[in-house]
Design a protein around this motif. Sequence first.
Motif, short mmCIF file in Angstrom:
data_model
loop_
_atom_site.label_atom_id
_atom_site.label_comp_id
_atom_site.label_asym_id
_atom_site.label_seq_id
_atom_site.Cartn_x
_atom_site.Cartn_y
_atom_site.Cartn_z
N VAL A 149 -54.56 85.29 -76.68
CA VAL A 149 -55.51 84.23 -76.33
C VAL A 149 -56.93 84.77 -76.21
O VAL A 149 -57.90 84.01 -76.29
N HIS A 150 -57.07 86.08 -76.07
CA HIS A 150 -58.39 86.69 -75.88
C HIS A 150 -59.13 86.80 -77.21
O HIS A 150 -58.60 87.41 -78.16
N MET A 175 -53.61 78.41 -76.14
CA MET A 175 -52.55 78.26 -75.15
C MET A 175 -53.20 77.80 -73.84
O MET A 175 -53.83 78.61 -73.16
N ASP A 176 -53.04 76.52 -73.49
CA ASP A 176 -53.75 76.01 -72.31
C ASP A 176 -52.81 75.40 -71.26
O ASP A 176 -53.28 74.70 -70.36
N ARG A 177 -51.50 75.65 -71.37
CA ARG A 177 -50.57 75.18 -70.34
C ARG A 177 -49.25 75.96 -70.45
O ARG A 177 -48.97 76.60 -71.47
N HIS A 178 -48.47 75.90 -69.37
CA HIS A 178 -47.15 76.52 -69.35
C HIS A 178 -47.20 78.00 -69.71
O HIS A 178 -46.37 78.52 -70.46
N CYS A 179 -48.21 78.67 -69.18
CA CYS A 179 -48.34 80.12 -69.40
C CYS A 179 -49.06 80.71 -68.19
O CYS A 179 -49.67 79.99 -67.41
N PRO A 180 -49.02 82.03 -68.03
CA PRO A 180 -49.70 82.65 -66.88
C PRO A 180 -51.20 82.36 -66.89
O PRO A 180 -51.81 82.24 -67.96
N GLY A 187 -58.70 73.32 -73.82
CA GLY A 187 -58.97 72.70 -75.11
C GLY A 187 -60.38 72.99 -75.58
O GLY A 187 -60.61 73.27 -76.77
N THR A 188 -61.32 72.98 -74.66
CA THR A 188 -62.73 73.20 -75.01
C THR A 188 -63.01 74.66 -75.34
O THR A 188 -63.60 74.97 -76.39
N THR A 189 -62.59 75.57 -74.45
CA THR A 189 -62.90 76.98 -74.69
C THR A 189 -62.12 77.52 -75.89
O THR A 189 -62.64 78.32 -76.67
N GLY A 190 -60.87 77.08 -76.03
CA GLY A 190 -60.09 77.55 -77.17
C GLY A 190 -60.72 77.17 -78.49
O GLY A 190 -60.78 77.98 -79.43
N GLU A 191 -61.21 75.93 -78.58
CA GLU A 191 -61.86 75.49 -79.82
C GLU A 191 -63.17 76.23 -80.05
O GLU A 191 -63.45 76.69 -81.17
N ALA A 210 -56.76 82.28 -89.15
CA ALA A 210 -55.66 81.35 -88.93
C ALA A 210 -55.81 80.70 -87.56
O ALA A 210 -55.82 81.39 -86.53
N VAL A 211 -55.92 79.38 -87.54
CA VAL A 211 -55.83 78.63 -86.29
C VAL A 211 -54.42 78.86 -85.73
O VAL A 211 -53.44 78.73 -86.47
N THR A 212 -54.31 79.19 -84.44
CA THR A 212 -53.05 79.73 -83.94
C THR A 212 -52.59 79.08 -82.62
O THR A 212 -52.67 79.70 -81.56
N PRO A 213 -52.13 77.83 -82.66
CA PRO A 213 -51.44 77.31 -81.48
C PRO A 213 -50.07 77.97 -81.37
O PRO A 213 -49.30 77.96 -82.33
#
Length: 443
Positions: A149-150, A175-180, A187-191, A210-213
């Motif tokens: 995620v970094h 990755m913005d939920r169900h993780c440490p 959603g905003t920072t990831g984009e 590669a966009v990586t959800p």
Amino acid sequence: MTEHPASPSERAPDTRAVRGEILYFTGEPAALGDAAIAHFPDGLLLVRGGRIDAVGPAAELLPRLPSGAPLHDYRGKLILPGFIDTHIHYAQVDVIASPGEQLLNWLQKYTFPAEARFADPQHAAAAADFFCGELLRNGTTTALAFATVHPGSADALFAAAHRRRMRMITGKVLMDRHCPPGLCDTGTTGEAESRALIERWHGRDRLLYAVTPRFPATSSAEQMRAAGRLFAEHPGLYLQSHLAENRQEVAWIARVHPEARSYLDVFSRFGQLGPRSVFAHCIWIDDEDRERMAGTGAAISFCPTSNLFLGSGLFDLERARAHGVRIGIGTDVGAGTSFSMLQTLGEAYKVLQLQGQALGAAQAFYLATLGGARSLYLDGRIGSLAPGCEADFVVLDPAATPLVARRIAGCATLAERLFVFMTLGDDRAVLATHVLGEPAWRR
């Protein structure tokens, strides 16, 4: 033998030649048989400007070699296009061979703690260097890889691959939920972070983004919409994720997205199906999903060592092929147990044997080369040694080990020798790896 990377001083003039037994594919052997195979027992590659200028019998092409041009003589060895790994996690190298769990518990116990360390740029850089070195040591010249995620983790992998002139496709994980908490963006920072990375790296030399959800359980609807938006907005962008790997995971997705017909339908609803979208595993999908993947141009990465290690299930290659889905091979390190494409092909053979399906040696090596290139929409550039292609190739040694040497000595056909390589071979079988025609690793 001593193993070492090739140094910059070894880079030679613009034109060079490589001699040995040459093999590549012009089509899919399972469909076309021997017509799909280009084979020169004593062949020559002429390489100019990092691309294949000509390929054919050595006797015919040696007179075309310019005076003083370097010649790599690999007679007695087998030269193939560089392997293409269509699903691998560079941040999971340090948890490979971590035992005792299936997918969701494995993520919590091993993967997430390992990935948290990639907040440290120095750790990310060291891991990226090791990772690229291992790929080349195993004959892999192109990879579609997960970072973390970094954003700095993606920067580190792009930079390491760029120094080696490899073709690398990667991106920061969304990755913005169900993780440490330390692995959670928004959603905003990831984009925003993805857009900055796309601007910095996508299309730079041989690098692609590669966009990586990670998968829909760890990305909110907002983030999944953002991923689909990014995928649609930027020409040539990739999208990578996981799909229907494990029954418990599939049930979780069904609870999170009760409106969707299937796991695949979730990705479709968020605009993530299309050419250059690659989904790992795809074990627990049905024929409607396969038809939809084929129709949209999405691809599957078959990851046999990971599927066996985590007890996820058996991939149905025959059904995927019957529906015309593009398919490549992924090692899926670190749930996968080896960087070696040879070992991975051997496990693929066993997975299919358990289902009464046969994987011929030519078809296996096709999946690891041209099939992977087709799944990435890069055929014509990689996965082949045809004129015009980028000159990435691997040199396999039929005397790599005493057992391989003894067994190959008793083989009567090319197919038999290929099968020995994929059944008994590993990193020791790789004598050299060339990137854009130049030695990038050699034993």
